[in-house]
Design a protein around this motif. Structure first.
Motif, PDB file in Angstrom:
ATOM      1  N   ARG A   8      89.128  47.912 -15.400  1.00  0.00           N
ATOM      2  CA  ARG A   8      87.936  48.688 -15.747  1.00  0.00           C
ATOM      3  C   ARG A   8      88.005  49.998 -14.982  1.00  0.00           C
ATOM      4  N   ASN A   9      87.375  51.012 -15.534  1.00  0.00           N
ATOM      5  CA  ASN A   9      87.358  52.331 -14.923  1.00  0.00           C
ATOM      6  C   ASN A   9      86.307  52.329 -13.810  1.00  0.00           C
ATOM      7  N   THR A  10      86.716  52.672 -12.602  1.00  0.00           N
ATOM      8  CA  THR A  10      85.772  52.678 -11.485  1.00  0.00           C
ATOM      9  C   THR A  10      84.922  53.943 -11.442  1.00  0.00           C
ATOM     10  N   VAL A  11      85.252  54.906 -12.283  1.00  0.00           N
ATOM     11  CA  VAL A  11      84.462  56.140 -12.367  1.00  0.00           C
ATOM     12  C   VAL A  11      83.930  56.243 -13.800  1.00  0.00           C
ATOM     13  N   ASP A  56      81.771  44.517 -18.387  1.00  0.00           N
ATOM     14  CA  ASP A  56      80.538  45.159 -17.922  1.00  0.00           C
ATOM     15  C   ASP A  56      79.293  44.360 -18.309  1.00  0.00           C
ATOM     16  N   GLU A  57      79.383  43.622 -19.412  1.00  0.00           N
ATOM     17  CA  GLU A  57      78.272  42.776 -19.855  1.00  0.00           C
ATOM     18  C   GLU A  57      78.294  41.399 -19.198  1.00  0.00           C
ATOM     19  N   LEU A  72      85.121  35.836 -22.231  1.00  0.00           N
ATOM     20  CA  LEU A  72      85.688  36.546 -23.384  1.00  0.00           C
ATOM     21  C   LEU A  72      86.868  37.423 -22.955  1.00  0.00           C
ATOM     22  N   VAL A  73      86.743  38.071 -21.785  1.00  0.00           N
ATOM     23  CA  VAL A  73      87.840  38.886 -21.264  1.00  0.00           C
ATOM     24  C   VAL A  73      89.039  37.988 -20.978  1.00  0.00           C
TER      25      VAL A  73
END
Length: 191
Positions: A11-14, A127-128, A133-134
């Protein structure tokens, strides 16, 4: 011979920034172990359990793994995973075609099936809080990568969809599983 096929999700940390390797944080790593035939997954906090498995591998197999997965995993590892022999199927394809192809394109043309989602969907699921699922998505990508590796070894080719139909990518897998004697003991940790 122990072959570990693997994939990671990040995941993007920014949030909101353009894609950058430096901004990518590992969320999960999924593997297939050729010795056990099992698929397993490791969240970031479970990575210490994964290191021993990878250190005993003769070969790491992935898709875009030399450029993306291994460098990101190396951020969390005290050794150097590049010391383990790697077969990056995207790199093999690019060496023949001179261009990159999406895993989904090759899976559809070679195996007759598509990926279950894409990396951006996996980020949204993460994020959810939809970690299962990931995990399922990542394991499915490992299954596809493993099947493509086996197909390429058997048929010495993979397939892809081009504008005018399905085309072959001729590959030479004869050296993929050649491992030097000293590589049997991977010295990935600094001594």
């Amino acid at each position: 011979m122990k072959v570990i096929t693997f994939d990671i999700e990040t995941r993007n940390t920014v949030p909101g920034s353009a894609f950058s390797m430096e901004n990518q944080e590992l969320t999960i790593c999924c593997i297939h172990d050729s010795e056990t035939g099992e698929y397993s997954s490791y969240l970031k906090e479970e990575l210490p359990t994964l290191w021993g498995i990878l250190e005993r591998a003769d070969i790491l197999v992935g898709y875009n793994s030399d450029h993306f997965d291994i460098p990101i995993l190396n951020r969390y590892y005290s050794g150097d995973l590049t010391k383990i022999k790697s077969v990056d199927l995207l790199k093999e394809v690019r060496n023949v075609l001179g261009r990159r192809l999406r895993l989904d394109n090759i899976a559809e043309a070679t195996l007759g099936r598509n990926k279950t989602a894409d990396g951006m969907q996996a980020v949204t699921w993460w994020d959810e809080g939809k970690i299962d699922l990931v995990r399922q998505y990542c394991i499915e990508d490992v299954k596809i990568t493993r099947e493509l590796y086996d197909y390429a070894k058997k048929h010495k080719s993979l397939k892809y969809k081009d504008f005018d139909g399905i085309r072959d990518i001729k590959l030479d897998p004869t050296k993929w599983e050649e491992v030097a004697e000293v590589a049997a003991l991977n010295h990935t940790l600094p001594f």
